[in-house]
Design a protein around this motif. Structure first.
Motif, PDB file in Angstrom:
ATOM      1  N   ARG A  37      -4.370   2.291  -8.262  1.00  0.00           N
ATOM      2  CA  ARG A  37      -5.548   1.758  -7.564  1.00  0.00           C
ATOM      3  C   ARG A  37      -6.794   2.635  -7.774  1.00  0.00           C
ATOM      4  O   ARG A  37      -7.882   2.253  -7.349  1.00  0.00           O
ATOM      5  CB  ARG A  37      -5.261   1.659  -6.059  1.00  0.00           C
ATOM      6  CG  ARG A  37      -3.914   0.985  -5.708  1.00  0.00           C
ATOM      7  CD  ARG A  37      -3.990  -0.523  -5.752  1.00  0.00           C
ATOM      8  NE  ARG A  37      -2.678  -1.142  -5.663  1.00  0.00           N
ATOM      9  CZ  ARG A  37      -2.045  -1.444  -4.524  1.00  0.00           C
ATOM     10  NH1 ARG A  37      -2.609  -1.164  -3.357  1.00  0.00           N
ATOM     11  NH2 ARG A  37      -0.863  -2.035  -4.549  1.00  0.00           N
ATOM     12  N   LYS A  94      -6.199  -0.572  -0.794  1.00  0.00           N
ATOM     13  CA  LYS A  94      -5.779  -1.945  -1.030  1.00  0.00           C
ATOM     14  C   LYS A  94      -6.190  -2.386  -2.419  1.00  0.00           C
ATOM     15  O   LYS A  94      -7.210  -1.952  -2.957  1.00  0.00           O
ATOM     16  CB  LYS A  94      -6.389  -2.866   0.034  1.00  0.00           C
ATOM     17  CG  LYS A  94      -5.833  -2.629   1.433  1.00  0.00           C
ATOM     18  CD  LYS A  94      -6.456  -3.576   2.446  1.00  0.00           C
ATOM     19  CE  LYS A  94      -5.894  -3.312   3.834  1.00  0.00           C
ATOM     20  NZ  LYS A  94      -6.503  -4.181   4.871  1.00  0.00           N
ATOM     21  N   ASP A 112      -4.277   4.723   1.826  1.00  0.00           N
ATOM     22  CA  ASP A 112      -4.015   3.319   1.506  1.00  0.00           C
ATOM     23  C   ASP A 112      -5.230   2.738   0.805  1.00  0.00           C
ATOM     24  O   ASP A 112      -6.296   2.574   1.415  1.00  0.00           O
ATOM     25  CB  ASP A 112      -3.737   2.520   2.788  1.00  0.00           C
ATOM     26  CG  ASP A 112      -2.286   2.592   3.215  1.00  0.00           C
ATOM     27  OD1 ASP A 112      -1.467   3.148   2.454  1.00  0.00           O
ATOM     28  OD2 ASP A 112      -1.962   2.103   4.306  1.00  0.00           O
ATOM     29  N   THR A 116      -0.186   5.486  -4.768  1.00  0.00           N
ATOM     30  CA  THR A 116      -0.466   4.305  -5.589  1.00  0.00           C
ATOM     31  C   THR A 116      -1.670   4.637  -6.479  1.00  0.00           C
ATOM     32  O   THR A 116      -2.789   4.170  -6.261  1.00  0.00           O
ATOM     33  CB  THR A 116      -0.765   3.062  -4.721  1.00  0.00           C
ATOM     34  OG1 THR A 116      -1.754   3.405  -3.740  1.00  0.00           O
ATOM     35  CG2 THR A 116       0.484   2.576  -4.024  1.00  0.00           C
ATOM     36  N   ASN A 173       0.835  -1.192   0.000  1.00  0.00           N
ATOM     37  CA  ASN A 173       0.000   0.000   0.000  1.00  0.00           C
ATOM     38  C   ASN A 173       0.873   1.246   0.000  1.00  0.00           C
ATOM     39  O   ASN A 173       2.103   1.168   0.101  1.00  0.00           O
ATOM     40  CB  ASN A 173      -0.927   0.005   1.216  1.00  0.00           C
ATOM     41  CG  ASN A 173      -1.977  -1.082   1.133  1.00  0.00           C
ATOM     42  OD1 ASN A 173      -2.507  -1.369   0.062  1.00  0.00           O
ATOM     43  ND2 ASN A 173      -2.272  -1.703   2.260  1.00  0.00           N
ATOM     44  N   THR A 174       0.239   2.410  -0.070  1.00  0.00           N
ATOM     45  CA  THR A 174       0.969   3.675  -0.068  1.00  0.00           C
ATOM     46  C   THR A 174       1.870   3.798   1.153  1.00  0.00           C
ATOM     47  O   THR A 174       3.026   4.220   1.056  1.00  0.00           O
ATOM     48  CB  THR A 174      -0.013   4.854  -0.117  1.00  0.00           C
ATOM     49  OG1 THR A 174      -0.805   4.761  -1.309  1.00  0.00           O
ATOM     50  CG2 THR A 174       0.723   6.183  -0.123  1.00  0.00           C
TER      51      THR A 174
END
Length: 352
Positions: free
Chosen positions: A167, A99, A97, A164, A63-64
């Motif tokens: 995502r 996922k 984050d 990220t 994750n980030t």
């Protein structure tokens, strides 16, 4: 006393997503209508505009906060400091984050708290918080660290940019090809050496521009889910950026008292190769000069647009000798600059 970057680190994911990997996507216009061109043509036009051949995506298990931690570890090691002496952990990101294959962003606790946890820092006076400032977030974090140190309430700050974006992209939107994942980090400290942060500039344009980048629905009309994706009005952003970013850069340079001829490098947010070139050319035009060769190092062709991570990652790569035909030497005067959601613009004039 000066305020300097004493350590750098970055994390570039191993997963490479090439332009050809998008040939099987079903790209649609924003209204859901079909684009009257084969994907090979769509991708080739995309490359001609952005300069992007490939981009990096984080592993599904990361994750980030994980990749932010990886970059932070390297910066701490590079600065040769005791992590327990860090006064502030400032993490710039935009989506928390997310996922892999989930619909929801997770921002509680903050990414900064998660990074502090992963770093196993025990000192409660080490304060962690997040910055949501669009792509200019890392630069703004450095500006905030500078203010903390200058005021005397801090001596050492860890500033991270991590994202990220893979995502939060809509697979049916051509713009999804721009975005990538990555993390960059720096240690900012008070120093007895000369140089450091000389001047900085920040602006927010939100009257008409606030929603140029936003969270929106998929372009596919038959998909009805709760997911939202990063969206943008590309033409409006381009026109805004080439008009306003050069002025902010000039204001920052003029404030610093540095002659433009002494500027060795401009490390600008890697959003779009043609847009970045237009910005820097217009910046030099404000001084009745032509843009010098090799003034603007670029990584977007191989790394894509990793938002807040692009500038610190670029700086770290050059210092480590990982970017061909680019170097920054002690005593060089450089500029960091960025533009992004908000719409926010910022710049720093910095002596290495």
């Amino acid at each position: 006393m000066t305020i300097k970057i004493t350590g750098t680190g970055s994390y570039i994911p191993n997963n490479v997503e090439k332009n050809e990997d998008f040939y099987q996507h079903e790209f649609l216009n924003s209204d859901g209508s079909t684009i009257n061109a084969p994907n090979e043509v769509i991708v080739e036009k995309f490359k001609a505009i952005t300069g992007i051949d490939e981009r990096r995506y984080a592993e599904k298990k990361l994750n980030t906060s994980d990749i932010a931690f990886f970059a932070a570890e390297k910066a701490i090691e590079n600065a040769k400091i005791n992590r327990e002496d860090i006064d502030y952990i400032i993490v710039a990101h935009n989506y928390g984050d997310v996922k892999h294959n989930t619909e929801q962003s997770d921002t509680v606790p903050s990414i900064a708290s998660r990074v502090k946890h992963l770093l196993k820092i025990q000192n409660p006076k080490c304060v962690g918080y997040d910055v949501l400032f669009g792509c200019p977030g890392w630069i703004e974090g450095v500006i905030q660290a500078n203010a903390f140190i200058k005021s005397g309430i801090a001596k050492t700050c860890l500033v991270i940019g991590a994202e990220t974006l893979s995502r939060v992209i809509d697979p049916h939107d051509r713009d999804s090809m721009i975005y990538s994942d990555g993390a960059g980090a720096v240690i900012v400290e008070s120093s007895n050496e000369e140089g450091g942060i000389i001047a900085h500039e920040t602006a927010t344009f939100a009257l008409d521009e606030a929603h140029f980048i936003f969270f929106g629905e998929t372009n596919h009309p038959d998909i009805n889910d709760n997911r939202r994706y990063i969206k943008m009005y590309g033409r409006k952003i381009y026109e805004f950026a080439i008009s306003n970013v050069p002025k902010a850069m000039k204001s920052c340079l003029d404030k610093s008292g540095v002659d433009i001829k002494d500027l060795k490098k401009i490390l600008i947010h890697q959003a779009n190769e043609k847009m970045d070139e237009a910005i820097v050319k217009r910046f030099y035009k404000l001084y009745n000069m032509q843009m010098p060769e090799n003034i603007m190092p670029m990584t977007i062709g191989k790394l894509g647009n990793s938002s807040v991570a692009t500038v610190p990652t670029l700086y770290d790569m050059i210092l480590r000798g990982d970017l061909d035909n680019q170097q920054i030497n002690k005593g060089d005067i450089i500029m960091f600059a960025s533009v992004g959601a908000g719409m926010n613009i910022n710049a720093i004039v910095y002596k290495v």
